[in-house]
Write a protein that holds these residues in place. Structure first.
Motif, PDB file in Angstrom:
ATOM      1  N   CYS A 226     -61.009  40.394 -21.520  1.00  9.29           N
ATOM      2  CA  CYS A 226     -60.240  39.151 -21.355  1.00  9.29           C
ATOM      3  C   CYS A 226     -61.175  37.971 -21.084  1.00  9.29           C
ATOM      4  CB  CYS A 226     -59.274  39.338 -20.184  1.00  9.29           C
ATOM      5  SG  CYS A 226     -58.348  37.873 -19.724  1.00  9.29           S
ATOM      6  N   HIS A 228     -60.731  35.517 -19.248  1.00  4.70           N
ATOM      7  CA  HIS A 228     -60.707  35.036 -17.871  1.00  4.70           C
ATOM      8  C   HIS A 228     -61.789  35.715 -17.018  1.00  4.70           C
ATOM      9  CE1 HIS A 228     -58.752  35.023 -13.684  1.00  4.70           C
ATOM     10  NE2 HIS A 228     -59.297  33.842 -13.866  1.00  4.70           N
ATOM     11  N   LEU A 229     -61.650  37.010 -16.787  1.00  2.00           N
ATOM     12  CA  LEU A 229     -62.657  37.716 -15.983  1.00  2.00           C
ATOM     13  C   LEU A 229     -63.037  39.060 -16.595  1.00  2.00           C
ATOM     14  CD1 LEU A 229     -61.575  37.104 -12.254  1.00  2.00           C
ATOM     15  CD2 LEU A 229     -63.358  35.962 -13.572  1.00  2.00           C
ATOM     16  N   GLY A 230     -62.738  39.246 -17.876  1.00  2.00           N
ATOM     17  CA  GLY A 230     -63.173  40.473 -18.549  1.00  2.00           C
ATOM     18  C   GLY A 230     -62.217  41.645 -18.396  1.00  2.00           C
ATOM     19  N   GLY A 231     -60.983  41.404 -18.007  1.00  4.16           N
ATOM     20  CA  GLY A 231     -60.003  42.495 -17.862  1.00  4.16           C
ATOM     21  C   GLY A 231     -59.781  43.234 -19.181  1.00  4.16           C
ATOM     22  N   CYS A 249     -52.715  40.195 -20.255  1.00  2.00           N
ATOM     23  CA  CYS A 249     -53.786  40.924 -19.561  1.00  2.00           C
ATOM     24  C   CYS A 249     -53.228  41.668 -18.340  1.00  2.00           C
ATOM     25  CB  CYS A 249     -54.864  39.937 -19.119  1.00  2.00           C
ATOM     26  SG  CYS A 249     -56.211  40.725 -18.217  1.00  2.00           S
ATOM     27  N   TRP A 251     -54.761  42.392 -15.612  1.00  2.70           N
ATOM     28  CA  TRP A 251     -55.370  42.029 -14.329  1.00  2.70           C
ATOM     29  C   TRP A 251     -54.685  40.840 -13.672  1.00  2.70           C
ATOM     30  CZ3 TRP A 251     -61.453  42.585 -14.515  1.00  2.70           C
ATOM     31  CH2 TRP A 251     -61.758  43.948 -14.584  1.00  2.70           C
ATOM     32  N   HIS A 252     -54.562  39.713 -14.366  1.00  3.90           N
ATOM     33  CA  HIS A 252     -53.972  38.518 -13.738  1.00  3.90           C
ATOM     34  C   HIS A 252     -52.878  37.897 -14.601  1.00  3.90           C
ATOM     35  CE1 HIS A 252     -58.293  38.698 -12.403  1.00  3.90           C
ATOM     36  NE2 HIS A 252     -57.690  38.702 -11.231  1.00  3.90           N
ATOM     37  N   GLU A 253     -52.395  38.662 -15.597  1.00  2.64           N
ATOM     38  CA  GLU A 253     -51.213  38.232 -16.373  1.00  2.64           C
ATOM     39  C   GLU A 253     -51.466  37.046 -17.297  1.00  2.64           C
ATOM     40  OE1 GLU A 253     -47.805  39.689 -16.073  1.00  2.64           O
ATOM     41  OE2 GLU A 253     -49.104  41.297 -15.356  1.00  2.64           O
ATOM     42  N   SER A 254     -52.701  36.727 -17.628  1.00  3.29           N
ATOM     43  CA  SER A 254     -52.920  35.706 -18.664  1.00  3.29           C
ATOM     44  C   SER A 254     -52.286  36.203 -19.951  1.00  3.29           C
ATOM     45  CB  SER A 254     -54.411  35.474 -18.902  1.00  3.29           C
ATOM     46  OG  SER A 254     -54.970  34.734 -17.859  1.00  3.29           O
ATOM     47  N   PRO A 267     -54.079  32.692 -15.601  1.00  2.00           N
ATOM     48  CA  PRO A 267     -55.166  31.786 -15.242  1.00  2.00           C
ATOM     49  C   PRO A 267     -56.224  31.527 -16.325  1.00  2.00           C
ATOM     50  CG  PRO A 267     -55.539  33.924 -14.242  1.00  2.00           C
ATOM     51  CD  PRO A 267     -54.182  33.973 -14.864  1.00  2.00           C
TER      52      PRO A 267
HETATM   53  S1  FES Z   1     -59.042  39.158 -16.328  1.00  2.00           S
HETATM   54 FE1  FES Z   1     -57.427  38.813 -17.694  1.00  2.00          FE
HETATM   55  S2  FES Z   1     -56.165  37.431 -16.672  1.00  2.00           S
HETATM   56 FE2  FES Z   1     -57.801  37.713 -15.336  1.00  2.00          FE
END
Ligand code: FES
Length: 295
Positions: A226, A228-231, A249, A251-254, A267
């Protein structure tokens, strides 16, 4: 030890979480409407908003510091300081939105960054009040003290971006490890309908996760990490967000638009990296977009 490596030492201090965690909960409570948070993340822009807005207080306060050197331009300096004070509010809100969904080390350093900015803002507000009362000397002292703190805080923000990769696209980082040739992702008929599937590309012998989604005869392929942070997007789900088919995603629902990778919900502020796709003899082939290839 390099000058800024002390910042990494600060990011290691887990006891800071006693303060970080309640602040994080408060930020999430205040910025609860998803539309507000998305606006602050920059999903509409395709880029985090905070570094764009931050140029206003940093630029105006630095310029005011130069104009304050000459008595004839101090009125202009005061106007610039007031502009920076006004701009610092949306800048802080965008920064807080991004900060609330970052790794622990970034959040610890971000708290220091925010604390220094709050003090700098207070010094500038004090400077404006002193200037209005005619106490120009005090106004100068307060604004230069604010500039010193804001400059140090900006350096911390740069460290968070460049050394800790906050705000950077983690999917583009993964793209750099991938080869440039077409990758055979296997038979189209093996792909599940409307669900993400894990496939791998090759990076000098090491597998690079890709995520593949089939919708009827259409296939979307993205880097698996991802932005955002690699999820792991291949462990996510497909759902409608804002009327668009999106990959969400875990991890944080992006949410990323399956047609092109735009971030539809944060995010994530930057798009997910899509691959070019074609089919050949019933197999799905994908490769990186042209911007990653030479010649
Ligand atoms: S790692 Fe995918 S939304 Fe944060």
């Amino acid at each position: 030890m390099s000058l800024l490596s002390v910042l990494d030492r600060i990011a290691d201090v887990s006891s800071m979480d006693r303060v970080v965690s309640p602040v994080q909960r408060a930020v999430n409570a205040v910025l609860r409407p998803q539309a507000l948070k998305d606006a602050l993340h920059g999903t509409w822009l395709g880029h985090p908003v905070h570094p764009v807005l931050a140029q206003v207080p940093v630029g105006t306060w630095l310029s005011a510091g130069v104009l304050d050197l000459l008595p004839t331009t101090r009125r202009a300096a005061t106007a610039l300081i007031a502009t920076g004070v006004a701009a610092s509010v949306p800048t802080a809100m965008a920064g807080a939105a991004d900060w609330s969904e970052q790794d622990p080390g970034v959040r610890r350093l971000g708290l220091l960054h925010a604390g220094m900015n709050v003090v700098a803002l207070g010094l500038y507000v004090g400077s404006l009040r002193a200037r209005r009362r005619g106490a120009g000397g005090l106004g100068l002292v307060l604004s230069y003290a604010g500039l010193t703190l804001a400059g140090g805080s900006a350096a911390i923000g740069g460290h968070m971006s460049y050394a800790q990769s906050s705000g950077a696209s983690h999917s583009v980082t993964a793209a750099r490890t991938l080869g440039h040739d077409w990758i055979d992702l296997g038979p189209m008929d093996d792909l599940p309908e409307g669900r993400p599937a894990l496939r791998t590309g090759d990076a000098a012998g090491s597998p690079v996760p890709l995520v593949v989604v089939r919708r009827g005869g259409r296939v979307s392929v993205f880097l698996g990490a991802c932005s955002h942070l690699g999820g792991p997007l291949f462990e996510g789900r497909v759902e409608q967000v804002g009327g668009r088919d999106c990959l969400v995603c875990p991890w944080h629902e992006s949410a990323f638009d399956l047609d092109g990778g735009d971030a539809v919900r944060g995010p994530a502020g930057v798009p997910q990296e899509p691959l070019e796709v074609r089919t050949e003899a019933g197999h799905v082939l994908a490769r990186l977009a042209g911007r990653h290839r030479e010649g």
